[in-house]
Design a protein around this motif. Structure first.
Motif, PDB file in Angstrom:
ATOM      1  N   LYS A  96      44.154  38.654  48.224  1.00 15.85           N
ATOM      2  CA  LYS A  96      43.836  37.595  47.272  1.00 15.85           C
ATOM      3  C   LYS A  96      43.058  36.475  47.947  1.00 15.85           C
ATOM      4  N   GLU A 122      41.021  33.015  37.076  1.00 16.27           N
ATOM      5  CA  GLU A 122      40.267  32.129  37.978  1.00 16.27           C
ATOM      6  C   GLU A 122      38.894  32.692  38.297  1.00 16.27           C
ATOM      7  N   MET A 123      38.807  34.006  38.426  1.00 15.40           N
ATOM      8  CA  MET A 123      37.576  34.643  38.877  1.00 15.40           C
ATOM      9  C   MET A 123      36.754  35.258  37.745  1.00 15.40           C
ATOM     10  N   SER A 131      34.236  35.161  47.243  1.00 14.50           N
ATOM     11  CA  SER A 131      33.787  35.134  45.846  1.00 14.50           C
ATOM     12  C   SER A 131      32.439  34.445  45.661  1.00 14.50           C
ATOM     13  N   ARG A 183      39.055  35.290  47.225  1.00 14.01           N
ATOM     14  CA  ARG A 183      38.604  33.908  47.019  1.00 14.01           C
ATOM     15  C   ARG A 183      37.558  33.517  48.062  1.00 14.01           C
ATOM     16  N   TYR A 184      37.819  33.891  49.297  1.00 16.23           N
ATOM     17  CA  TYR A 184      36.935  33.513  50.405  1.00 16.23           C
ATOM     18  C   TYR A 184      35.533  34.082  50.194  1.00 16.23           C
ATOM     19  N   LEU A 227      44.748  35.158  39.005  1.00 18.58           N
ATOM     20  CA  LEU A 227      43.521  35.270  39.792  1.00 18.58           C
ATOM     21  C   LEU A 227      42.389  35.826  38.931  1.00 18.58           C
TER      22      LEU A 227
END
Length: 808
Positions: free
Chosen positions: A258, A297-298, A265, A262-263, A294
């Protein structure tokens, strides 16, 4: 190291507890767990049985030390191995094997060592050299001394990929003692929550090697992509897709996956397909965890990437990269060729389809319908041409199959045109091979998938791998010994620890063990093993957020055991494996909904619990036909070391090209059946004119006795310039002999490799051919009947050098 003499087997694993006095400051604390897990003899990981209390994404790296399993010396008279030290009395090279590749740096102790001292490290059995732009391209340097401890420091992060290390005693002032030779190894805390074993121990080794490959590259904040420092230690969003997939089934470190999503994305490596692989990783993560937060969020980020793919479709966009395989444009050389563009289209359809299915589960009905419509629209466009599958090579065909829309007729066409040749199913990049074996599973071609897995990943293990390589060809095992320096190529200096090659670990868990989620987060899942005479039993586990799914199946005994975690339900598929199932009995005396097809008996709706089942079979397991690995070209190769530069009357009866023989100009006369040759990526050098050295080539002018010599060279040490190509366009059906003249003029210990491809479809025609020891000049002659591409790769030495091309 030549003529090394085995001296001693040294120590094994030594965990950091108390550090030696006057040791250098280490960047991380010692490992904080214990050896409380299960030992796995088929794993290369020295910490496979090590367990941390509660590893988390926020954990820092930790360190442990590892001692070598053996030491060799090129001059044993100058080195004496004692119980825990080495006494050296003169110049020598000490070579240490630590048993497997590690993320590490080299240290040793000596209070009286004085003289000219250097040290080296490598993933293979010669000191490593990498490209310009690396912090320290040559992985050899004088170690830094801290009191009585010496440490090899090659980059700011200290770690490199290290299996082998050397201490070079170039000159010694006085006899000295060396002790505590060790690697200081870094590791991100991660427990093996998943497992895999089966009757084919090669597959078991492959699963654990893939897992270890990923584990070594887990950094403090993100998934790393390479151990060796060669200037590309970036977070590559596409590389991370198979790496994260393997990590989930091996370690269950979903919080770190996860964090990496994020890192990465908002990162864009300039590679169009990598954005889509990031979306596939998000889908994978959601399917395995059910983490809707998530996904929420994405969502916009993922949709933006899919919109770009829609705008790209049919426009032949600049893709920049799709894989290192020749058929995919050889990396950065020609990344926009037809096969690559077709593959990108099929990948786009796949991601639209899979993202639509995932977000439909999450309740996003409108965007789900939109992306399903995108896919349906492009599929309808494709089918306007009844022969739309014909141009697809194996990579584009794999992406088409994985897109999930092809019908039975299309599948058969694709199988015949793209997959039926075992050799051509092997991609140069194990990264791309992952998608090929996924497609073979979708086509129910499990026997062929296992053969291909053995060619690619099994071949690497036979080469000596303890982690998986960036690129690999099965024929490397025919031209090199285990752990020899690999062939460098369009990828640059080849990395032997590349986690983008670990997707096979997830494949084995999902396809051979057969555990897959059918609803997000494993709230529902299937256990459907694929067993046969090749794999008669399998046992393993997959970590989920509900708990661990465990399963074992044995075709020979009929014993089945499964564990279903709380809060989940499972469908259990009992394999028929070509036989008849006479009876199935649950020892818990439970009854479940039952159905069957030609290959399985299904029991649906199994709730949490442990189940022991007895299956009674009738009949024998069908034999599996042996599928040959055949090269299309006939390997007729002749080496000549006696002619040297005296080529006239022996070679070139129909034409020749003397490379840079006249200053930096070529002397060329081509046969009438050849169009102009096309050269790519070569550098140029002229070594000598008017020389009497018989290694130099005679003049093309009759009666002129003087000689000259030049060469086409690979442009080492530039990144990705460790290769050059020559395209030879001949008339179709024309037979001819092609002789290549190699000379290591300036005695740089050159070692080079030759690859031969069909110029039309870029299929590999012959096994890789290694050219060694060409200081005195060497001709290598091939026979062909078609246009070909010659790729000449650097292996060792300053570069690869080709001085002449002759046609007969």
């Amino acid at each position: 190291m030549k003529k090394c003499v085995f001296l001693s087997v040294l120590f094994n694993l030594l965990l950091v507890g108390t550090m030696l006095s006057q040791t250098p400051p280490e960047p991380y604390p010692p490992v904080s767990g214990s050896f409380s897990g299960v030992k796995v003899p088929h794993s290369p990981d020295p910490l496979v049985a090590y367990r941390w209390a509660k590893p988390q994404a926020a954990d820092d790296l930790e360190i442990y030390t590892l001692s070598p399993v053996s030491v060799q010396a090129d001059k044993p008279a100058n080195a004496t191995v004692k119980a825990s030290s080495i006494h050296v009395t003169g110049a020598c090279n000490l070579m240490f094997d630590f048993g497997q590749v590690n993320a590490a740096w080299l240290e040793f102790d000596s209070e009286n060592l004085s003289g000219e001292i250097e040290a080296s490290i490598s993933e293979f059995n010669e000191p490593a050299v990498f490209n310009a732009g690396s912090e320290h391209p040559k992985k050899t340097a004088r170690p830094v001394r801290y009191g009585n401890t010496w440490r090899l420091e090659l980059n700011k992060g200290l770690y490199e990929g290290v299996r082998f290390a050397w201490i070079h005693i170039r000159q010694l002032d006085r006899p000295a003692d060396i002790s505590a030779v060790r690697l200081v190894c870094q590791i991100k805390p991660a427990n093996y929550e998943g497992s895999f074993s089966c009757s084919d121990t090669m597959l078991t080794r492959i699963w654990y090697t893939g897992a270890y490959d990923v584990k070594l590259n887990l950094l403090k904040e993100f998934f790393g992509a390479i151990l060796m420092e060669r200037s590309d230690r970036h977070s590559w969003t596409g590389d991370a897709h198979p790496s994260q997939a393997a990590s989930m089934v091996a370690f269950g470190n979903y919080d770190f996956v996860k964090a990496n999503l994020r890192y990465t994305s908002t990162q864009f490596n300039g590679i169009a397909s990598y954005s889509l692989y990031w979306v596939l990783s998000l889908i994978d993560y959601y399917n395995y965890t059910g983490d809707k937060a998530l996904l929420d969020e994405m969502l916009t980020n993922a949709c933006d990437k899919l919109e770009v793919a829609y705008k790209h479709y049919g426009q032949n966009p600049s893709l920049n990269f799709y894989g290192w395989d020749e058929r995919l444009g050889a990396g950065f050389e020609n990344p926009n060729d037809t096969e690559t563009q077709n593959a990108y289209k099929m990948l786009s359809i796949r991601v639209w389809n899979e993202f639509s299915a995932a977000i439909m589960q999450a309740g996003y009905t409108q965007p789900a319908a939109k992306y399903r419509q995108y896919a349906d629209e492009k599929i309808a466009e494709l089918r306007k041409n009844a022969a739309w599958t014909s141009p697809l090579g194996v990579h584009a065909a794999a992406d088409a199959v994985n897109a999930g829309f092809i019908n039975a007729k299309e599948q058969e066409n694709i199988w015949q045109t793209a997959f039926s040749d075992r050799l051509q199913r092997v991609s140069y990049s194990p990264f791309n091979q992952f998608f090929i074996i996924q497609s073979l599973a979708r086509m129910q071609r499990y026997d062929e998938a296992l053969a291909t897995i053995d060619d690619c990943w099994g071949g690497q293990l036979r080469y000596g791998a303890t982690t998986f390589f960036e690129v690999f060809r099965p024929s490397w095992n025919d031209i090199s010994r285990p752990n020899d320096a690999p062939v460098n190529n369009q990828c640059g200096y080849t990395s032997l620890t590349h986690p983008w090659s670990a997707g096979v670990t997830k494949w084995l868990s999902e396809e051979i063990l057969g555990v897959k989620p059918t609803q997000a987060g494993f709230s529902a899942f299937i256990i459907k093993p694929h067993l046969s005479k090749a794999v008669t039993w399998v046992k393993g586990s997959v970590p989920t957020l509900h708990g661990t799914v465990a399963a074992s199946f044995d075709l020979t005994t009929g014993e089945v055991e499964v564990t279903i975690p709380a809060g989940t339900t499972a469908t259990l598929a009992i394999p028929k494996a070509g036989r008849t199932i006479r009876s199935v009995s649950f020892k818990e005396q439970k009854r479940f909904s039952k159905s069957e097809d030609a290959d399985y008996l299904y029991y649906a709706g199994l709730p949490e619990g442990q189940y022991r089942i007895k299956v009674t079979y009738a009949g024998k397991l069908p034999d599996i036909p042996v599928e040959p690995l055949v090269y299309a070209g006939k390997l007729t190769v002749k080496e000549d070391i006696s002619t040297r530069g005296n080529w006239k009357g022996r070679y070139g009866s129909k034409g020749y090209l003397l490379c840079n023989s006249d200053s930096l100009n070529n002397r060329i006369l081509l046969p009438d059946f050849i169009s102009p040759l096309v050269f790519n990526k070569n550098g140029n050098v002229h070594w000598a004119s008017g020389t009497t050295d018989t290694r130099a080539l005679l003049s093309v002018q009759d009666g002129v006795a003087t000689r000259s010599i030049g060469a086409f060279i690979t442009r080492d040490p530039n990144a990705c310039d460790q290769t050059m190509t020559i395209d030879i366009p001949v008339r179709k059906g024309q037979s001819y002999k092609l002789s290549l003249y190699f000379v290591d003029w300036d005695r740089q210990e050159r070692r080079s490799a030759i690859e031969i491809f069909d110029l039309t479809n870029k299929n590999l025609l012959l096994p890789v051919y290694m050219v060694r020891d060409y200081v005195e000049g060497k001709y290598v002659t091939f026979e062909f009947d078609r246009p070909v591409r010659i790729r000449i790769d650097h292996v060792r030495g300053t570069n690869a050098a080709l001085s002449g091309i002759f046609f007969d």
